[in-house]
Design a protein around this motif. Structure first.
Motif, mmCIF file in Angstrom:
data_model
loop_
_atom_site.group_PDB
_atom_site.id
_atom_site.type_symbol
_atom_site.label_atom_id
_atom_site.label_comp_id
_atom_site.label_asym_id
_atom_site.label_seq_id
_atom_site.Cartn_x
_atom_site.Cartn_y
_atom_site.Cartn_z
ATOM 1 N N ASP A 97 -23.861 -2.718 -25.795
ATOM 2 C CA ASP A 97 -25.191 -1.945 -25.598
ATOM 3 C C ASP A 97 -25.635 -1.597 -26.994
ATOM 4 O O ASP A 97 -25.093 -0.713 -27.496
ATOM 5 C CB ASP A 97 -24.984 -0.849 -24.337
ATOM 6 C CG ASP A 97 -26.134 0.241 -24.213
ATOM 7 O OD1 ASP A 97 -26.952 -0.067 -24.975
ATOM 8 O OD2 ASP A 97 -25.895 0.841 -23.422
ATOM 9 N N PRO A 98 -26.693 -2.047 -27.218
ATOM 10 C CA PRO A 98 -27.238 -1.352 -28.681
ATOM 11 C C PRO A 98 -27.073 0.281 -28.853
ATOM 12 O O PRO A 98 -27.088 0.519 -29.763
ATOM 13 C CB PRO A 98 -28.585 -1.660 -28.605
ATOM 14 C CG PRO A 98 -28.722 -3.009 -27.604
ATOM 15 C CD PRO A 98 -27.868 -2.625 -26.513
ATOM 16 N N ALA A 99 -27.393 0.807 -27.680
ATOM 17 C CA ALA A 99 -27.612 2.348 -27.820
ATOM 18 C C ALA A 99 -26.111 2.804 -28.039
ATOM 19 O O ALA A 99 -25.820 4.036 -28.581
ATOM 20 C CB ALA A 99 -28.074 2.809 -26.773
ATOM 21 N N ARG A 100 -25.134 2.225 -27.705
ATOM 22 C CA ARG A 100 -23.711 2.552 -27.747
ATOM 23 C C ARG A 100 -22.864 2.377 -28.934
ATOM 24 O O ARG A 100 -21.824 2.896 -29.311
ATOM 25 C CB ARG A 100 -22.910 2.307 -26.556
ATOM 26 C CG ARG A 100 -23.561 3.042 -25.154
ATOM 27 C CD ARG A 100 -22.596 2.540 -24.046
ATOM 28 N NE ARG A 100 -21.331 2.917 -24.131
ATOM 29 C CZ ARG A 100 -20.726 2.555 -23.132
ATOM 30 N NH1 ARG A 100 -20.940 2.023 -22.069
ATOM 31 N NH2 ARG A 100 -19.019 3.227 -23.276
ATOM 32 N N ILE A 101 -23.561 1.445 -29.786
ATOM 33 C CA ILE A 101 -23.022 1.202 -31.063
ATOM 34 C C ILE A 101 -22.827 2.278 -32.160
ATOM 35 O O ILE A 101 -23.640 3.129 -32.214
ATOM 36 C CB ILE A 101 -23.830 -0.125 -32.008
ATOM 37 C CG1 ILE A 101 -23.803 -1.441 -31.098
ATOM 38 C CG2 ILE A 101 -23.333 -0.222 -33.335
ATOM 39 C CD1 ILE A 101 -24.404 -2.446 -31.590
ATOM 40 N N SER A 102 -21.691 2.256 -32.635
ATOM 41 C CA SER A 102 -21.190 3.681 -33.333
ATOM 42 C C SER A 102 -22.018 3.329 -34.729
ATOM 43 O O SER A 102 -22.466 2.485 -35.363
ATOM 44 C CB SER A 102 -19.891 3.579 -33.935
ATOM 45 O OG SER A 102 -18.933 3.053 -32.676
ATOM 46 N N ARG A 103 -22.481 4.543 -35.027
ATOM 47 C CA ARG A 103 -23.094 4.726 -36.403
ATOM 48 C C ARG A 103 -22.199 5.634 -37.363
ATOM 49 O O ARG A 103 -21.856 6.742 -36.993
ATOM 50 C CB ARG A 103 -24.608 5.507 -36.465
ATOM 51 C CG ARG A 103 -25.231 5.077 -37.853
ATOM 52 C CD ARG A 103 -26.651 5.875 -37.919
ATOM 53 N NE ARG A 103 -27.241 5.721 -39.152
ATOM 54 C CZ ARG A 103 -28.463 5.868 -39.496
ATOM 55 N NH1 ARG A 103 -29.281 6.156 -38.506
ATOM 56 N NH2 ARG A 103 -28.888 5.924 -40.639
ATOM 57 N N LEU A 104 -21.799 5.258 -38.589
ATOM 58 C CA LEU A 104 -20.916 6.140 -39.546
ATOM 59 C C LEU A 104 -21.589 6.106 -40.706
ATOM 60 O O LEU A 104 -22.170 5.456 -41.136
ATOM 61 C CB LEU A 104 -19.674 5.331 -39.752
ATOM 62 C CG LEU A 104 -18.903 4.635 -38.510
ATOM 63 C CD1 LEU A 104 -17.752 3.884 -38.983
ATOM 64 C CD2 LEU A 104 -18.425 5.634 -37.502
ATOM 65 N N ASP A 105 -21.207 7.511 -41.301
ATOM 66 C CA ASP A 105 -21.813 7.703 -42.573
ATOM 67 C C ASP A 105 -21.125 7.154 -43.690
ATOM 68 O O ASP A 105 -20.058 6.254 -43.398
ATOM 69 C CB ASP A 105 -22.042 9.474 -42.791
ATOM 70 C CG ASP A 105 -20.538 10.050 -42.716
ATOM 71 O OD1 ASP A 105 -19.375 9.389 -43.053
ATOM 72 O OD2 ASP A 105 -20.450 11.471 -42.784
ATOM 73 N N THR A 106 -21.316 7.302 -44.990
ATOM 74 C CA THR A 106 -20.547 6.667 -45.947
ATOM 75 C C THR A 106 -19.185 7.109 -46.031
ATOM 76 O O THR A 106 -18.385 6.423 -46.870
ATOM 77 C CB THR A 106 -21.511 6.908 -47.165
ATOM 78 O OG1 THR A 106 -21.520 8.376 -47.294
ATOM 79 C CG2 THR A 106 -22.799 6.137 -47.360
ATOM 80 N N GLN A 107 -18.851 8.136 -45.626
ATOM 81 C CA GLN A 107 -17.338 8.752 -45.651
ATOM 82 C C GLN A 107 -16.649 8.174 -44.247
ATOM 83 O O GLN A 107 -15.600 8.496 -43.809
ATOM 84 C CB GLN A 107 -17.457 10.242 -45.746
ATOM 85 C CG GLN A 107 -18.170 10.545 -46.875
ATOM 86 C CD GLN A 107 -17.549 10.204 -48.091
ATOM 87 O OE1 GLN A 107 -16.215 10.136 -48.227
ATOM 88 N NE2 GLN A 107 -18.589 9.559 -49.119
ATOM 89 N N MET A 108 -17.362 7.282 -43.492
ATOM 90 C CA MET A 108 -16.762 6.751 -42.262
ATOM 91 C C MET A 108 -16.570 7.767 -41.062
ATOM 92 O O MET A 108 -15.929 7.764 -40.272
ATOM 93 C CB MET A 108 -15.435 5.932 -42.535
ATOM 94 C CG MET A 108 -15.488 5.108 -43.534
ATOM 95 S SD MET A 108 -16.490 3.461 -42.779
ATOM 96 C CE MET A 108 -17.748 3.370 -44.216
ATOM 97 N N PRO A 136 -15.792 4.141 -32.883
ATOM 98 C CA PRO A 136 -15.739 2.812 -33.638
ATOM 99 C C PRO A 136 -14.603 1.896 -33.243
ATOM 100 O O PRO A 136 -13.371 2.636 -33.048
ATOM 101 C CB PRO A 136 -16.136 3.046 -35.052
ATOM 102 C CG PRO A 136 -15.407 4.387 -35.074
ATOM 103 C CD PRO A 136 -15.554 5.033 -34.019
ATOM 104 N N THR A 137 -14.635 0.597 -33.557
ATOM 105 C CA THR A 137 -13.506 -0.241 -33.695
ATOM 106 C C THR A 137 -12.215 0.546 -34.631
ATOM 107 O O THR A 137 -12.475 1.007 -35.677
ATOM 108 C CB THR A 137 -13.774 -1.599 -34.130
ATOM 109 O OG1 THR A 137 -12.563 -2.295 -34.289
ATOM 110 C CG2 THR A 137 -14.622 -1.620 -35.466
ATOM 111 N N LYS A 138 -11.197 0.203 -34.021
ATOM 112 C CA LYS A 138 -9.823 0.550 -34.726
ATOM 113 C C LYS A 138 -9.859 0.091 -36.116
ATOM 114 O O LYS A 138 -9.086 0.247 -36.856
ATOM 115 C CB LYS A 138 -8.763 0.652 -33.940
ATOM 116 C CG LYS A 138 -8.214 -0.746 -33.458
ATOM 117 C CD LYS A 138 -6.929 -0.617 -32.785
ATOM 118 C CE LYS A 138 -6.732 -2.060 -32.136
ATOM 119 N NZ LYS A 138 -7.728 -2.274 -31.069
ATOM 120 N N GLU A 139 -10.503 -1.091 -36.286
ATOM 121 C CA GLU A 139 -10.141 -1.914 -37.518
ATOM 122 C C GLU A 139 -11.509 -1.470 -38.597
ATOM 123 O O GLU A 139 -11.726 -2.291 -39.538
ATOM 124 C CB GLU A 139 -10.676 -3.507 -37.142
ATOM 125 C CG GLU A 139 -9.972 -3.965 -35.982
ATOM 126 C CD GLU A 139 -8.347 -4.200 -36.307
ATOM 127 O OE1 GLU A 139 -7.900 -3.871 -37.377
ATOM 128 O OE2 GLU A 139 -7.915 -5.061 -35.626
#
Length: 211
Positions: free
Chosen positions: A53-64, A72-75
């Protein structure tokens, strides 16, 4: 459509394409892509690449750190290490594709270059593919292993696990990943048949022209 919205849709579309063609199965595999502000869009943990689902994709900042979306994925440390060491990387794709994993388990492959030089396109899109050891899924040591390569490889193969490819953008990363899997398949199909490999002069010419 904004940059972020476009990239979210592209991640889902390309992930489904790979899932539908059997390049990854179940909830395996993950994708990340970097936005122009340096933040990352990352596929969520435990999600099938065929039903994102596009809306559920994780967004992370530059510090993860998670800004929005599901966990987000554990990888993620694996992806982060590629972005840290390859400044031109705009996307990272990791699959559990069958032929690549099979090749990683064979006893006599070259750990510095697991793919034999069978086609020009594997040289052009991947260069040398490094075999890395077996890690526990999600182990931060995978990221340290990538950092140890100092940005010199765009593609690696995690033993008994699967390939990881970084490229300038998402489409390029997916295409390179597909080239890796097809070359691994060719390597297995021709194993023991003494196939004609590209000679060193051709390899050098390809690298000189395409980098």
């Amino acid at each position: 459509m904004s940059e972020e919205a476009h990239l979210r849709e592209q991640i889902c579309r390309l992930a489904k394409s790979m899932f539908d063609r059997g390049l990854t199965c179940g909830s395996s595999g993950n994708i990340s892509a970097r936005l122009s502000d340096g933040s990352l869009l990352v596929t969520p943990t435990g999600q099938s690449m065929g039903f994102l689902d596009p809306a559920r994709i994780s967004r992370l900042d530059t510090q993860m750190r998670l800004l929005s979306g599901d966990a987000p994925t554990k990888e993620t440390p694996l992806h982060a290490a590629f972005y840290e060491t390859r400044t031109g990387a705009g996307a990272v794709v990791h699959l559990h594709s069958t032929h690549s994993v099979a090749l990683s388990m064979l006893p006599d492959i070259d750990p510095d270059n697991v793919l034999p030089p069978l086609t020009p396109y594997s040289i052009m899109k991947l260069g040398k593919v490094k075999l890395l050891p077996v890690f526990m899924p999600g182990d931060p040591a995978m990221g340290e292993a990538i950092r140890g390569l100092a940005g010199q490889r765009s593609a690696v193969l995690l033993a008994n696990h699967g390939p990881v490819v970084a490229a300038s953008d998402l489409e390029a990363a997916v295409f390179a990943m597909e080239e890796l899997e097809e070359t691994a398949k060719l390597a297995l199909l021709t194993r023991g048949l003494d196939p004609q490999l590209l000679d060193p002069e051709m390899i050098a010419a390809l690298l000189a022209r395409f980098g």
